[in-house]
Design an enzyme around this catalytic site. Sequence first.
Site, PDB file in Angstrom:
ATOM      1  N   LYS A  81       0.813  -1.220   0.000  1.00 34.50           N
ATOM      2  CA  LYS A  81       0.000   0.000   0.000  1.00 34.50           C
ATOM      3  C   LYS A  81       0.845   1.269   0.000  1.00 34.50           C
ATOM      4  O   LYS A  81       0.537   2.246   0.664  1.00 34.50           O
ATOM      5  CB  LYS A  81      -0.995   0.010   1.171  1.00 34.50           C
ATOM      6  CG  LYS A  81      -1.901  -1.201   1.228  1.00 34.50           C
ATOM      7  CD  LYS A  81      -2.616  -1.432  -0.106  1.00 34.50           C
ATOM      8  CE  LYS A  81      -3.621  -0.339  -0.431  1.00 34.50           C
ATOM      9  NZ  LYS A  81      -4.282  -0.555  -1.758  1.00 34.50           N
ATOM     10  N   GLY A  83       2.011   2.558  -3.172  1.00 37.17           N
ATOM     11  CA  GLY A  83       2.051   3.090  -4.530  1.00 37.17           C
ATOM     12  C   GLY A  83       2.487   2.084  -5.574  1.00 37.17           C
ATOM     13  O   GLY A  83       2.876   2.468  -6.685  1.00 37.17           O
ATOM     14  N   THR A  85       0.800  -0.190  -7.438  1.00 35.28           N
ATOM     15  CA  THR A  85       0.006  -0.223  -8.670  1.00 35.28           C
ATOM     16  C   THR A  85       0.233   1.046  -9.485  1.00 35.28           C
ATOM     17  O   THR A  85       0.295   0.994 -10.725  1.00 35.28           O
ATOM     18  CB  THR A  85      -1.484  -0.394  -8.335  1.00 35.28           C
ATOM     19  OG1 THR A  85      -1.663  -1.581  -7.554  1.00 35.28           O
ATOM     20  CG2 THR A  85      -2.325  -0.494  -9.600  1.00 35.28           C
ATOM     21  N   TRP A  86       0.364   2.151  -8.822  1.00 36.26           N
ATOM     22  CA  TRP A  86       0.601   3.431  -9.486  1.00 36.26           C
ATOM     23  C   TRP A  86       1.875   3.379 -10.333  1.00 36.26           C
ATOM     24  O   TRP A  86       1.860   3.664 -11.546  1.00 36.26           O
ATOM     25  CB  TRP A  86       0.709   4.527  -8.429  1.00 36.26           C
ATOM     26  CG  TRP A  86       0.538   5.925  -8.948  1.00 36.26           C
ATOM     27  CD1 TRP A  86       0.289   6.313 -10.227  1.00 36.26           C
ATOM     28  CD2 TRP A  86       0.587   7.124  -8.165  1.00 36.26           C
ATOM     29  NE1 TRP A  86       0.190   7.681 -10.310  1.00 36.26           N
ATOM     30  CE2 TRP A  86       0.375   8.197  -9.057  1.00 36.26           C
ATOM     31  CE3 TRP A  86       0.799   7.375  -6.816  1.00 36.26           C
ATOM     32  CZ2 TRP A  86       0.367   9.527  -8.620  1.00 36.26           C
ATOM     33  CZ3 TRP A  86       0.776   8.695  -6.382  1.00 36.26           C
ATOM     34  CH2 TRP A  86       0.568   9.759  -7.272  1.00 36.26           C
ATOM     35  N   HIS A 143       6.699  -7.296  -2.671  1.00 35.67           N
ATOM     36  CA  HIS A 143       6.648  -6.599  -1.385  1.00 35.67           C
ATOM     37  C   HIS A 143       7.721  -7.135  -0.435  1.00 35.67           C
ATOM     38  O   HIS A 143       7.734  -6.776   0.745  1.00 35.67           O
ATOM     39  CB  HIS A 143       5.281  -6.771  -0.726  1.00 35.67           C
ATOM     40  CG  HIS A 143       4.165  -6.058  -1.411  1.00 35.67           C
ATOM     41  ND1 HIS A 143       4.288  -4.786  -1.913  1.00 35.67           N
ATOM     42  CD2 HIS A 143       2.874  -6.441  -1.666  1.00 35.67           C
ATOM     43  CE1 HIS A 143       3.135  -4.409  -2.460  1.00 35.67           C
ATOM     44  NE2 HIS A 143       2.273  -5.387  -2.316  1.00 35.67           N
ATOM     45  N   SER A 173      -3.767   3.221   4.942  1.00 34.87           N
ATOM     46  CA  SER A 173      -4.109   2.513   3.714  1.00 34.87           C
ATOM     47  C   SER A 173      -4.061   1.005   3.916  1.00 34.87           C
ATOM     48  O   SER A 173      -4.927   0.266   3.428  1.00 34.87           O
ATOM     49  CB  SER A 173      -3.140   2.930   2.600  1.00 34.87           C
ATOM     50  OG  SER A 173      -3.511   2.360   1.366  1.00 34.87           O
ATOM     51  N   VAL A 263      -2.464   8.182 -15.535  1.00 36.31           N
ATOM     52  CA  VAL A 263      -2.197   7.584 -14.221  1.00 36.31           C
ATOM     53  C   VAL A 263      -2.688   8.457 -13.066  1.00 36.31           C
ATOM     54  O   VAL A 263      -2.297   8.237 -11.914  1.00 36.31           O
ATOM     55  CB  VAL A 263      -0.696   7.251 -14.036  1.00 36.31           C
ATOM     56  CG1 VAL A 263      -0.241   6.250 -15.081  1.00 36.31           C
ATOM     57  CG2 VAL A 263       0.167   8.510 -14.065  1.00 36.31           C
ATOM     58  N   PHE A 265      -5.137   9.406 -10.188  1.00 36.64           N
ATOM     59  CA  PHE A 265      -5.778   8.442  -9.293  1.00 36.64           C
ATOM     60  C   PHE A 265      -7.206   8.108  -9.713  1.00 36.64           C
ATOM     61  O   PHE A 265      -7.584   6.928  -9.776  1.00 36.64           O
ATOM     62  CB  PHE A 265      -5.758   8.974  -7.855  1.00 36.64           C
ATOM     63  CG  PHE A 265      -6.295   7.984  -6.861  1.00 36.64           C
ATOM     64  CD1 PHE A 265      -5.493   6.970  -6.370  1.00 36.64           C
ATOM     65  CD2 PHE A 265      -7.609   8.067  -6.410  1.00 36.64           C
ATOM     66  CE1 PHE A 265      -5.987   6.058  -5.449  1.00 36.64           C
ATOM     67  CE2 PHE A 265      -8.109   7.162  -5.491  1.00 36.64           C
ATOM     68  CZ  PHE A 265      -7.289   6.154  -5.014  1.00 36.64           C
ATOM     69  N   MET A 268      -7.358   5.814 -12.764  1.00 37.20           N
ATOM     70  CA  MET A 268      -6.982   4.441 -12.462  1.00 37.20           C
ATOM     71  C   MET A 268      -8.049   3.744 -11.629  1.00 37.20           C
ATOM     72  O   MET A 268      -8.309   2.551 -11.798  1.00 37.20           O
ATOM     73  CB  MET A 268      -5.641   4.422 -11.736  1.00 37.20           C
ATOM     74  CG  MET A 268      -4.471   4.852 -12.595  1.00 37.20           C
ATOM     75  SD  MET A 268      -2.916   4.854 -11.673  1.00 37.20           S
ATOM     76  CE  MET A 268      -2.828   3.167 -11.121  1.00 37.20           C
ATOM     77  N   LYS A 292      -8.258   6.418  -1.604  1.00 37.14           N
ATOM     78  CA  LYS A 292      -8.161   7.877  -1.682  1.00 37.14           C
ATOM     79  C   LYS A 292      -6.917   8.346  -2.433  1.00 37.14           C
ATOM     80  O   LYS A 292      -6.974   9.325  -3.170  1.00 37.14           O
ATOM     81  CB  LYS A 292      -8.176   8.496  -0.287  1.00 37.14           C
ATOM     82  CG  LYS A 292      -9.524   8.432   0.411  1.00 37.14           C
ATOM     83  CD  LYS A 292      -9.492   9.223   1.723  1.00 37.14           C
ATOM     84  CE  LYS A 292     -10.865   9.234   2.384  1.00 37.14           C
ATOM     85  NZ  LYS A 292     -10.834  10.015   3.661  1.00 37.14           N
TER      86      LYS A 292
END
Length: 328
Positions: A81, A83, A85-86, A143, A173, A263, A265, A268, A292
């Site tokens: 959590k 970032g 995926t970003w 991770h 998050s 990209v 938020f 996405m 968020k």
Amino acid sequence: MLCKKKSEEEGSWLVRGNLHTKQDRNQQQAPLNPDKMDFIPRPEMLDFHGVAMTHYFTCNWENVQNFQARPDDILIATYPKAGTTWVSCILDLLYFGQSSPDRQTSTPIYERVPFLEIAVPSIDSGKDLADKLSTSPRLIKTHLPVQFIPKSFWEQNCRIVYVARNAKDNIVSYFHFDRMNMIQPEPGDWSNFFQRFIDGKMVFGSWYDHVNGWWKKKQTHSNLHYMFFEDLVEDTGREINKLCCFLGLSPSAEEKRRITGEVQFESMKKNEATNYSSVAFMDFKISPFMRKGKVGDWKNHFTVAQNEKFDEDYKKKMDSTLQFRTEI
């Protein structure tokens, strides 16, 4: 035996067959019964070489450790959590956005950028998905704390992009993520989760050990680019420029503007190929996977006493050369 037992118990409810787009699943499989989700047995944490983990990330350990990296592989490493995926989407667009524009909406991000260490019953393991990638470079996410990274990534001198997020927003998050993700341990209430985070009793271990360990590795590994979530929020275009410099890419100004727009938020979050809405073991009735994406949401969760306790603990555990921002 733990892995086998869990597979038998959980394989029937975790997914609707292989993870495809929602449209594919609706055509091929019966929907998961949301009324039964409360009865799904969540995994228990275990101490794995000094790091809290669950069997979903240790069952395939030998195969993961023997993964054969290639020199052009790019590993995206983060604490959960922070970032992941970003940055995965940014890199995917930088490399394949022009040559394969349809993949951004037709293929889920977890197939384009496999999660190396995950092994969930009845779906392909992350390691198998990574082996099957036909792209060059292969984009792979993890991770794992730095000491658990398969040695071939170091031997091949692969480029690694590490993304770190300030601890206060990261814990918030992670809390909402664990509430909706049925292959994570039961999070309990906020105060319980808060204490667990301080104690480092989180899947993938202590946030402090994770960010500090990767920061220390950066000092000796030149092919490691260390990014901050807060910088991405503040100026996405600037951070994409830094990524391009690190990766040796030179997209046009127009292409970089297009990627920056794609990209954002909210874009996405609406894209079914990036928002994880096709994953059956995530309960979007509890919380969306992409919630968020802001800096400073911790202020809506921390009490004054918790904030004081957190700050005191933070001073004891943080590498003084590693600086985070909790607001921008």
